[in-house]
Design a protein around this motif. Structure first.
Motif, PDB file in Angstrom:
ATOM      1  N   THR A 266       0.799  -1.230   0.000  1.00 11.11           N
ATOM      2  CA  THR A 266       0.000   0.000   0.000  1.00 11.11           C
ATOM      3  C   THR A 266       0.830   1.278   0.000  1.00 11.11           C
ATOM      4  OG1 THR A 266      -0.198   0.092   2.412  1.00 11.11           O
ATOM      5  CG2 THR A 266      -1.849  -1.208   1.222  1.00 11.11           C
ATOM      6  N   ALA A 267       2.121   1.185  -0.330  1.00 10.41           N
ATOM      7  CA  ALA A 267       2.952   2.399  -0.384  1.00 10.41           C
ATOM      8  C   ALA A 267       2.386   3.376  -1.414  1.00 10.41           C
ATOM      9  CB  ALA A 267       4.393   2.015  -0.750  1.00 10.41           C
ATOM     10  N   PRO A 268       2.620   4.678  -1.221  1.00 12.82           N
ATOM     11  CA  PRO A 268       3.336   5.334  -0.125  1.00 12.82           C
ATOM     12  C   PRO A 268       2.484   5.456   1.132  1.00 12.82           C
ATOM     13  CG  PRO A 268       2.538   6.982  -1.650  1.00 12.82           C
ATOM     14  CD  PRO A 268       2.186   5.649  -2.254  1.00 12.82           C
ATOM     15  N   TYR A 269       3.107   5.943   2.212  1.00 13.02           N
ATOM     16  CA  TYR A 269       2.507   5.862   3.530  1.00 13.02           C
ATOM     17  C   TYR A 269       2.306   7.236   4.163  1.00 13.02           C
ATOM     18  CZ  TYR A 269       4.048   1.109   2.705  1.00 13.02           C
ATOM     19  OH  TYR A 269       4.258  -0.117   2.128  1.00 13.02           O
ATOM     20  N   ALA A 276       7.813   7.156   1.241  1.00 16.39           N
ATOM     21  CA  ALA A 276       7.824   6.310   0.045  1.00 16.39           C
ATOM     22  C   ALA A 276       7.957   4.835   0.369  1.00 16.39           C
ATOM     23  CB  ALA A 276       8.955   6.744  -0.883  1.00 16.39           C
ATOM     24  N   SER A 277       8.539   4.500   1.501  1.00 16.09           N
ATOM     25  CA  SER A 277       8.798   3.101   1.834  1.00 16.09           C
ATOM     26  C   SER A 277       8.408   2.841   3.287  1.00 16.09           C
ATOM     27  CB  SER A 277      10.285   2.777   1.642  1.00 16.09           C
ATOM     28  OG  SER A 277      11.066   3.461   2.614  1.00 16.09           O
ATOM     29  N   LEU A 278       8.327   1.571   3.636  1.00 13.81           N
ATOM     30  CA  LEU A 278       8.041   1.226   5.022  1.00 13.81           C
ATOM     31  C   LEU A 278       9.138   1.741   5.959  1.00 13.81           C
ATOM     32  CD1 LEU A 278       6.652  -2.397   4.629  1.00 13.81           C
ATOM     33  CD2 LEU A 278       5.432  -0.444   5.597  1.00 13.81           C
ATOM     34  N   ALA A 279      10.369   1.666   5.507  1.00 14.22           N
ATOM     35  CA  ALA A 279      11.470   2.186   6.336  1.00 14.22           C
ATOM     36  C   ALA A 279      11.303   3.680   6.565  1.00 14.22           C
ATOM     37  CB  ALA A 279      12.811   1.884   5.677  1.00 14.22           C
ATOM     38  N   ASP A 280      10.870   4.412   5.533  1.00 13.42           N
ATOM     39  CA  ASP A 280      10.628   5.853   5.688  1.00 13.42           C
ATOM     40  C   ASP A 280       9.485   6.104   6.671  1.00 13.42           C
ATOM     41  OD1 ASP A 280      12.611   6.418   3.823  1.00 13.42           O
ATOM     42  OD2 ASP A 280      11.192   6.556   2.147  1.00 13.42           O
ATOM     43  N   ALA A 281       8.425   5.300   6.580  1.00 13.80           N
ATOM     44  CA  ALA A 281       7.283   5.476   7.475  1.00 13.80           C
ATOM     45  C   ALA A 281       7.681   5.212   8.923  1.00 13.80           C
ATOM     46  CB  ALA A 281       6.148   4.551   7.056  1.00 13.80           C
ATOM     47  N   MET A 294      15.928  -3.584  11.761  1.00 16.55           N
ATOM     48  CA  MET A 294      15.070  -3.154  10.663  1.00 16.55           C
ATOM     49  C   MET A 294      14.723  -4.278   9.693  1.00 16.55           C
ATOM     50  SD  MET A 294      13.277  -0.663   9.446  1.00 16.55           S
ATOM     51  CE  MET A 294      13.900   0.936  10.011  1.00 16.55           C
ATOM     52  N   PRO A 295      15.673  -5.087   9.202  1.00 13.55           N
ATOM     53  CA  PRO A 295      15.290  -6.170   8.279  1.00 13.55           C
ATOM     54  C   PRO A 295      14.269  -7.140   8.882  1.00 13.55           C
ATOM     55  CG  PRO A 295      17.639  -5.768   8.129  1.00 13.55           C
ATOM     56  CD  PRO A 295      17.152  -4.984   9.306  1.00 13.55           C
TER      57      PRO A 295
END
Length: 326
Positions: A266-269, A276-281, A294-295
């Protein structure tokens, strides 16, 4: 009317059987959701709502259906930061995914008044802030358009016999809501793990689940990983969030916690699509997630994807109606 003991037992058995049938038909499981008294479920109503969901005649110029912004392979989100309306009015907030809505309230990013699917449908069809499908004041035109189709006339007559074949806006949103209540997603690897299938999650995803429970589950809680409450996770931007409705300065920048089922597709968040990414969220939440964590955390979030939901033909664009190809 009075019933004897046997009559009461038979009545209770019939009601229980009907409810069990509904749970099975809509994949609700044991936790049947509340259903409005004026909009009971039926197979023909769901069929009608599904067809309406994919029909661009619900927009002023025939360019936008519900499915234009809610695409099944994105868990009924759309992959854009925001989505422009039928008349090119700019979108305001990120399009949310649609799953397990029958149990969710409130339904939108920042308006606690949107508590039912019947009412929420009008935000998109008739709303002006922003203008999406641009049908405000055109309810009679919508009825006229749908009434030109003999299949729609038949479906409305069967779905709403009390209306005696009349097609009106209120029944349009009731049918849409009925279909949306069938959008049930409970087939992810995480679901299987929670049901006792311990090999359903990889060792990395299980490690990520530990991190999630420690750092994220305070807000992303429950069966759909949302507390359905309003929170501020970063600096207040141009969008006032909940304060637009409450008029309270304390609510500036507060938005409802999104559920995390199917989150990997469902990106972006965030409410504005700025991550743009889950890591960014995750970073936007101010979470000090260690690089080693994180991984695994991302692997756990990936495990929330229900691939059967993303491809279920019962939710897809109908290829026929009333027994004929579309």
């Amino acid at each position: 009317m009075r019933y004897g003991l046997i009559g009461l037992l038979l009545l209770a058995t019939a009601v229980s059987g009907a409810l069990a049938g509904e749970r099975g038909a809509w994949n609700w499981g044991a936790d049947a959701p509340p259903i409005p008294a004026d909009n009971p479920m039926s197979a023909v109503k769901v069929e009608l709502g599904r067809r309406l969901f994919y029909d661009a005649d619900l927009s002023i110029n025939g360019t936008m259906s519900c499915a234009t912004c809610h695409e099944q392979h994105h868990a009924f989100a759309d992959g854009n930061r925001t989505h422009a309306g039928a008349l090119d009015d700019p979108g305001r907030r990120n399009v949310p995914a649609l799953q397990n809505l029958a149990w969710l309230s409130p339904l939108t990013w920042a308006d606690p008044r949107q508590a039912t699917l019947e009412a929420q449908a009008s935000v998109s069809i008739l709303g002006e802030h922003p203008v999406e499908m641009a049908m405000k004041g055109q309810e009679a035109e919508l009825s006229r358009r749908l009434g030109r189709d003999p299949c729609y006339r038949s479906l409305f007559r069967k779905a709403f016999p009390q209306s005696r074949g009349r097609i009106d806006y209120a029944d349009v949103v009731r049918a849409l809501a009925a279909f949306e209540r069938t959008l049930v997603s409970r087939g992810s690897a995480w679901d299987r793990f929670e049901s006792g299938e311990k090999d359903a999650l990889s060792s990395q995803a299980r490690q990520g689940l530990t991190t999630f429970r420690r750092d994220c589950a305070g807000c992303h809680a429950g069966a759909d990983l949302t507390d359905a409450r309003f929170h501020r996770i970063g600096p207040v931007g141009a969008d006032p969030g909940l304060a637009e409705i409450s008029a309270s300065p304390d609510d500036l920048g507060r938005f409802r916690t999104p559920g995390l089922r199917n989150v990997a597709v469902t990106a972006p968040y965030l409410h504005d699509g700025s991550a743009a990414s889950l890591a960014d969220a995750i970073a936007a939440h101010g979470q000090a997630v260690q690089s080693a964590d994180m991984p695994p955390l991302l692997a756990f979030l990936e495990s929330l994807t229900d691939h059967s939901f993303l491809t279920n033909p019962q939710f897809s664009l109908p290829m026929e109606a009333c027994g004929k190809p579309l």
